[in-house]
Design a protein around this motif. Structure first.
Motif, PDB file in Angstrom:
ATOM      1  N   ALA A 147      -8.677  70.882 -38.611  1.00 20.20           N
ATOM      2  CA  ALA A 147      -7.577  71.802 -38.930  1.00 20.20           C
ATOM      3  C   ALA A 147      -8.124  73.021 -39.659  1.00 20.20           C
ATOM      4  CB  ALA A 147      -6.538  71.102 -39.790  1.00 20.20           C
ATOM      5  N   ARG A 148      -7.720  74.211 -39.213  1.00 16.22           N
ATOM      6  CA  ARG A 148      -8.241  75.445 -39.814  1.00 16.22           C
ATOM      7  C   ARG A 148      -7.508  75.803 -41.095  1.00 16.22           C
ATOM      8  NH1 ARG A 148     -10.801  77.813 -42.220  1.00 16.22           N
ATOM      9  NH2 ARG A 148     -12.176  79.589 -41.886  1.00 16.22           N
ATOM     10  N   ALA A 149      -6.192  75.610 -41.116  1.00 18.21           N
ATOM     11  CA  ALA A 149      -5.439  75.824 -42.361  1.00 18.21           C
ATOM     12  C   ALA A 149      -5.741  74.680 -43.322  1.00 18.21           C
ATOM     13  CB  ALA A 149      -3.947  75.895 -42.075  1.00 18.21           C
ATOM     14  N   THR A 150      -5.773  74.990 -44.610  1.00 22.19           N
ATOM     15  CA  THR A 150      -6.011  73.947 -45.613  1.00 22.19           C
ATOM     16  C   THR A 150      -4.894  72.918 -45.565  1.00 22.19           C
ATOM     17  OG1 THR A 150      -7.172  75.495 -47.057  1.00 22.19           O
ATOM     18  CG2 THR A 150      -6.276  73.503 -48.081  1.00 22.19           C
ATOM     19  N   PRO A 151      -5.222  71.639 -45.362  1.00 23.03           N
ATOM     20  CA  PRO A 151      -4.169  70.615 -45.305  1.00 23.03           C
ATOM     21  C   PRO A 151      -3.491  70.402 -46.654  1.00 23.03           C
ATOM     22  CG  PRO A 151      -6.221  69.825 -44.321  1.00 23.03           C
ATOM     23  CD  PRO A 151      -6.553  71.083 -45.076  1.00 23.03           C
ATOM     24  N   ILE A 152      -2.287  69.901 -46.603  1.00 21.62           N
ATOM     25  CA  ILE A 152      -1.581  69.472 -47.807  1.00 21.62           C
ATOM     26  C   ILE A 152      -1.935  68.001 -48.036  1.00 21.62           C
ATOM     27  CG2 ILE A 152       0.651  69.195 -48.938  1.00 21.62           C
ATOM     28  CD1 ILE A 152       1.752  71.245 -46.881  1.00 21.62           C
ATOM     29  N   TYR A 153      -2.744  67.748 -49.043  1.00 28.59           N
ATOM     30  CA  TYR A 153      -3.116  66.361 -49.354  1.00 28.59           C
ATOM     31  C   TYR A 153      -2.046  65.776 -50.264  1.00 28.59           C
ATOM     32  CZ  TYR A 153      -7.623  67.349 -47.212  1.00 28.59           C
ATOM     33  OH  TYR A 153      -8.607  67.681 -46.314  1.00 28.59           O
ATOM     34  N   GLN A 154      -0.963  65.340 -49.642  1.00 33.47           N
ATOM     35  CA  GLN A 154       0.213  64.873 -50.376  1.00 33.47           C
ATOM     36  C   GLN A 154       0.027  63.398 -50.711  1.00 33.47           C
ATOM     37  OE1 GLN A 154       2.474  67.243 -51.130  1.00 33.47           O
ATOM     38  NE2 GLN A 154       3.531  65.827 -52.483  1.00 33.47           N
ATOM     39  N   THR A 155      -0.833  63.171 -51.685  1.00 30.97           N
ATOM     40  CA  THR A 155      -1.152  61.810 -52.101  1.00 30.97           C
ATOM     41  C   THR A 155      -1.253  61.760 -53.619  1.00 30.97           C
ATOM     42  OG1 THR A 155      -2.740  59.986 -51.859  1.00 30.97           O
ATOM     43  CG2 THR A 155      -3.650  62.206 -51.893  1.00 30.97           C
ATOM     44  N   THR A 156      -0.935  60.606 -54.177  1.00 28.53           N
ATOM     45  CA  THR A 156      -1.067  60.464 -55.628  1.00 28.53           C
ATOM     46  C   THR A 156      -2.499  60.194 -56.038  1.00 28.53           C
ATOM     47  OG1 THR A 156      -0.631  58.090 -55.506  1.00 28.53           O
ATOM     48  CG2 THR A 156       1.274  59.547 -55.842  1.00 28.53           C
ATOM     49  N   SER A 157      -3.249  59.441 -55.208  1.00 24.33           N
ATOM     50  CA  SER A 157      -4.542  58.955 -55.651  1.00 24.33           C
ATOM     51  C   SER A 157      -5.513  58.838 -54.490  1.00 24.33           C
ATOM     52  CB  SER A 157      -4.383  57.608 -56.363  1.00 24.33           C
ATOM     53  OG  SER A 157      -3.457  56.780 -55.673  1.00 24.33           O
ATOM     54  N   PHE A 158      -6.794  58.536 -54.813  1.00 22.36           N
ATOM     55  CA  PHE A 158      -7.869  58.592 -53.838  1.00 22.36           C
ATOM     56  C   PHE A 158      -8.734  57.341 -53.966  1.00 22.36           C
ATOM     57  CE2 PHE A 158      -6.466  62.740 -55.108  1.00 22.36           C
ATOM     58  CZ  PHE A 158      -6.338  63.439 -53.922  1.00 22.36           C
ATOM     59  N   VAL A 159      -9.181  56.815 -52.824  1.00 25.31           N
ATOM     60  CA  VAL A 159      -9.965  55.579 -52.792  1.00 25.31           C
ATOM     61  C   VAL A 159     -11.409  55.866 -53.236  1.00 25.31           C
ATOM     62  CG1 VAL A 159     -10.880  53.761 -51.285  1.00 25.31           C
ATOM     63  CG2 VAL A 159      -8.536  54.588 -50.974  1.00 25.31           C
ATOM     64  N   PHE A 160     -11.942  54.980 -54.080  1.00 21.66           N
ATOM     65  CA  PHE A 160     -13.324  55.096 -54.536  1.00 21.66           C
ATOM     66  C   PHE A 160     -14.263  54.394 -53.554  1.00 21.66           C
ATOM     67  CE2 PHE A 160     -10.709  54.622 -58.514  1.00 21.66           C
ATOM     68  CZ  PHE A 160     -10.647  55.984 -58.783  1.00 21.66           C
ATOM     69  N   ASN A 161     -15.496  54.855 -53.495  1.00 23.71           N
ATOM     70  CA  ASN A 161     -16.478  54.225 -52.602  1.00 23.71           C
ATOM     71  C   ASN A 161     -16.824  52.821 -53.065  1.00 23.71           C
ATOM     72  OD1 ASN A 161     -16.540  56.668 -51.268  1.00 23.71           O
ATOM     73  ND2 ASN A 161     -18.389  57.380 -52.314  1.00 23.71           N
ATOM     74  N   ASP A 162     -16.969  52.664 -54.371  1.00 20.83           N
ATOM     75  CA  ASP A 162     -17.280  51.358 -54.959  1.00 20.83           C
ATOM     76  C   ASP A 162     -17.065  51.468 -56.467  1.00 20.83           C
ATOM     77  OD1 ASP A 162     -19.619  52.634 -56.014  1.00 20.83           O
ATOM     78  OD2 ASP A 162     -20.701  52.149 -54.173  1.00 20.83           O
ATOM     79  N   ALA A 163     -17.376  50.395 -57.184  1.00 19.59           N
ATOM     80  CA  ALA A 163     -17.135  50.376 -58.628  1.00 19.59           C
ATOM     81  C   ALA A 163     -17.987  51.407 -59.357  1.00 19.59           C
ATOM     82  CB  ALA A 163     -17.410  48.979 -59.180  1.00 19.59           C
ATOM     83  N   ASP A 164     -19.234  51.567 -58.920  1.00 12.56           N
ATOM     84  CA  ASP A 164     -20.102  52.547 -59.581  1.00 12.56           C
ATOM     85  C   ASP A 164     -19.583  53.971 -59.378  1.00 12.56           C
ATOM     86  OD1 ASP A 164     -21.773  50.573 -60.484  1.00 12.56           O
ATOM     87  OD2 ASP A 164     -23.219  50.768 -58.837  1.00 12.56           O
ATOM     88  N   HIS A 165     -19.090  54.247 -58.170  1.00 10.10           N
ATOM     89  CA  HIS A 165     -18.526  55.570 -57.886  1.00 10.10           C
ATOM     90  C   HIS A 165     -17.330  55.847 -58.793  1.00 10.10           C
ATOM     91  CE1 HIS A 165     -15.986  58.289 -55.099  1.00 10.10           C
ATOM     92  NE2 HIS A 165     -16.906  59.040 -55.687  1.00 10.10           N
ATOM     93  N   ALA A 166     -16.459  54.853 -58.925  1.00  7.47           N
ATOM     94  CA  ALA A 166     -15.280  55.014 -59.787  1.00  7.47           C
ATOM     95  C   ALA A 166     -15.702  55.275 -61.230  1.00  7.47           C
ATOM     96  CB  ALA A 166     -14.396  53.778 -59.707  1.00  7.47           C
ATOM     97  N   ALA A 167     -16.675  54.516 -61.712  1.00  7.01           N
ATOM     98  CA  ALA A 167     -17.115  54.670 -63.093  1.00  7.01           C
ATOM     99  C   ALA A 167     -17.732  56.050 -63.324  1.00  7.01           C
ATOM    100  CB  ALA A 167     -18.126  53.583 -63.442  1.00  7.01           C
ATOM    101  N   SER A 168     -18.494  56.545 -62.358  1.00  8.03           N
ATOM    102  CA  SER A 168     -19.125  57.857 -62.523  1.00  8.03           C
ATOM    103  C   SER A 168     -18.094  58.974 -62.542  1.00  8.03           C
ATOM    104  CB  SER A 168     -20.149  58.095 -61.417  1.00  8.03           C
ATOM    105  OG  SER A 168     -19.519  58.207 -60.146  1.00  8.03           O
ATOM    106  N   LEU A 169     -17.013  58.834 -61.763  1.00  8.46           N
ATOM    107  CA  LEU A 169     -15.951  59.835 -61.776  1.00  8.46           C
ATOM    108  C   LEU A 169     -15.220  59.845 -63.113  1.00  8.46           C
ATOM    109  CD1 LEU A 169     -14.419  59.323 -58.210  1.00  8.46           C
ATOM    110  CD2 LEU A 169     -15.760  61.279 -58.978  1.00  8.46           C
ATOM    111  N   PHE A 170     -14.877  58.676 -63.597  1.00  7.37           N
ATOM    112  CA  PHE A 170     -14.148  58.595 -64.858  1.00  7.37           C
ATOM    113  C   PHE A 170     -15.008  59.005 -66.044  1.00  7.37           C
ATOM    114  CE2 PHE A 170     -11.048  56.254 -62.412  1.00  7.37           C
ATOM    115  CZ  PHE A 170      -9.852  56.486 -63.070  1.00  7.37           C
ATOM    116  N   GLY A 171     -16.325  58.885 -65.915  1.00  7.48           N
ATOM    117  CA  GLY A 171     -17.227  59.245 -67.001  1.00  7.48           C
ATOM    118  C   GLY A 171     -17.744  60.670 -66.942  1.00  7.48           C
ATOM    119  N   LEU A 172     -17.202  61.476 -66.016  1.00 13.17           N
ATOM    120  CA  LEU A 172     -17.618  62.869 -65.820  1.00 13.17           C
ATOM    121  C   LEU A 172     -19.083  62.992 -65.405  1.00 13.17           C
ATOM    122  CD1 LEU A 172     -15.848  64.779 -68.760  1.00 13.17           C
ATOM    123  CD2 LEU A 172     -14.976  64.220 -66.489  1.00 13.17           C
TER     124      LEU A 172
END
Length: 426
Positions: A25-50
């Motif tokens: 899609a060329r136009a920016t999509p509307i990501y109408q979602t509350t939340s996003f799936v993490f790849n794994d536990a380490d990925h989630a921890a790295s996101l939350f820890g900046l």
């Protein structure tokens, strides 16, 4: 593309955006979602820890909003940006990073009435104290500086009168005081003025106005210039001191020249919660694509309407910086050579009653509390947007009892003039 830096119009269309990698899609999509799936536990921890950048929850960030943030940052010449729910929300989030209870910030008296109200009353509950200065008297900003001063706040083009603020002169005061200069660039948009080029450290917008441009969505944005050293003198502990909620990270040390934008996101937006809807971000992005075209038409129309009003016998005065006899004309030529904006005021010889009466007689102009729409808008500030102020404060802010504010749209200028002519004649 070549190594050539893209021009303003190109950035307005392309900055921050790429075809959607999944669908094309060329136009920016509307990501109408509350939340996003993490790849794994380490990925989630790295996101939350900046320790990594990515999507967690739409209250903190969203891919649609991210395109909007990158685009406005590019147009303003900043290092990063954060989109929020409204212009007022942007002001709250910015000052939350800078002020502790009992601290002060200096603000220009000529501001949008809602900001005057917010600064004077709402911020008192946080223990933040505003000290007012006159943008026509630069020395008044110097006199207002105290050891408790943590920021200076101005509008590039002031609402409602459309007066031009001498950004560079006030930036000099802020630099001497060792505090950041915050510039509300809503009425100018980066098409007319880029405050960072003139010494601003932080730029805020009501995206609701000229950037969105179509009166269909509310939003705000904060742009980090990346120019301020937040570690100086220990004035800004939110940025310079270890953050206990992020395992002792010092934001200034970790994120460098976009530390302020990060602080606004992970300390302000995360906890205060004024998130911008992805749908609104999509609408505002669409509006920004035509910003250069619209702003030039706005300005050309506004000048024609102001010239008409200046010659009308029922009009006592016109405050528009694009007129050669206006006191802000030289500042307009310096800061906004492409046009003095689309919002201005004029005074009627009949005073308060004449102002209220004119608003009711206009047919093409819409009577409502907004500016920056494709449609031309009118309001009587003394009875609406600035009604909470006493008469003396109204006059100081450019919203005296006889004043009418216009926001000139992109219609045919001849039709706008004809509508004003019939209303003034009536």
């Amino acid at each position: 593309m070549s190594d050539r830096l893209p021009g303003f119009s190109t950035l307005a269309v392309h900055a921050g955006a790429q075809p959607d990698p999944t669908t094309g899609a060329r136009a920016t999509p509307i990501y109408q979602t509350t939340s996003f799936v993490f790849n794994d536990a380490d990925h989630a921890a790295s996101l939350f820890g900046l320790q990594a950048f990515g999507n967690i929850y739409t209250r903190i960030g969203n891919p649609t909003n991210a395109v909007l943030e990158e685009r406005v940052a590019a147009l303003e010449g900043g290092t990063a940006a954060l989109a929020v729910a409204s212009g007022h929300a942007a002001q709250v989030v910015v000052l939350q990073q800078l002020l502790q209870p009992g601290d002060e910030f200096i603000a220009a008296r000529k501001l949008y009435g809602g900001s005057i109200n917010q600064f004077t009353h709402a911020f008192k509950s946080f223990g933040w104290n505003v000290v007012w200065a006159d943008p026509d008297d630069i020395a008044s900003f110097e006199r207002a500086v105290t050891p408790r001063t943590k920021a200076i706040f101005i509008e590039s083009i002031a609402n409602p009168a459309g007066s031009i603020t001498d950004i560079e002169a006030i930036s000099t005061v802020a630099t001497k005081a060792g505090v950041p200069l915050i510039v509300d660039n809503t009425l100018a948009s980066p098409y007319l003025i880029r405050p960072i080029d003139h010494g601003a450290d932080i730029v805020v917008h009501s995206l609701t106005k000229f950037l969105g441009g179509h009166g269909n969505s509310i939003g705000g944005i904060i742009v980090d210039a990346g120019t301020f050293d937040w570690s100086t003198g220990g004035k800004y502990p939110m940025l310079s001191e270890p953050r206990p909620e992020y395992h002792g990270i010092r934001l200034q040390e970790t994120f460098g020249n976009f530390a302020f934008a990060i602080a606004c996101r992970v300390l302000g937006l995360r906890d205060l919660g004024p998130a911008l809807s992805p749908f609104n971000a999509f609408l505002i992005l669409t509006g920004i694509e035509t910003l250069p075209l619209r702003m030039q038409k706005h300005c050309d129309n506004a000048k024609a309407v102001a010239e008409f009003l200046a010659g009308h016998p029922a009009v006592a005065s016109v405050s528009y910086a694009g007129l050669p006899n206006d006191k802000y004309y030289q500042l307009a030529r310096k800061y906004a050579p492409k046009g003095a904006g689309a919002v201005f005021t004029f005074s009627l010889k009949g005073g308060y009653d004449a102002g209220v009466g004119l608003v009711s007689k206009l047919q093409l102009f819409s009577h409502l509390a907004n500016v920056g729409d494709t449609r031309s808008l009118v309001i009587h500030p003394a009875s609406t947007t600035h009604s909470q102020l006493d008469d003396a404060a109204k006059i100081k802010s450019g919203a005296g009892p006889d004043v009418v504010r216009l926001s000139i749209g992109i219609e045919d200028k001849e039709d706008l003039i004809a509508d004003l002519e019939q209303a003034l004649g009536a």
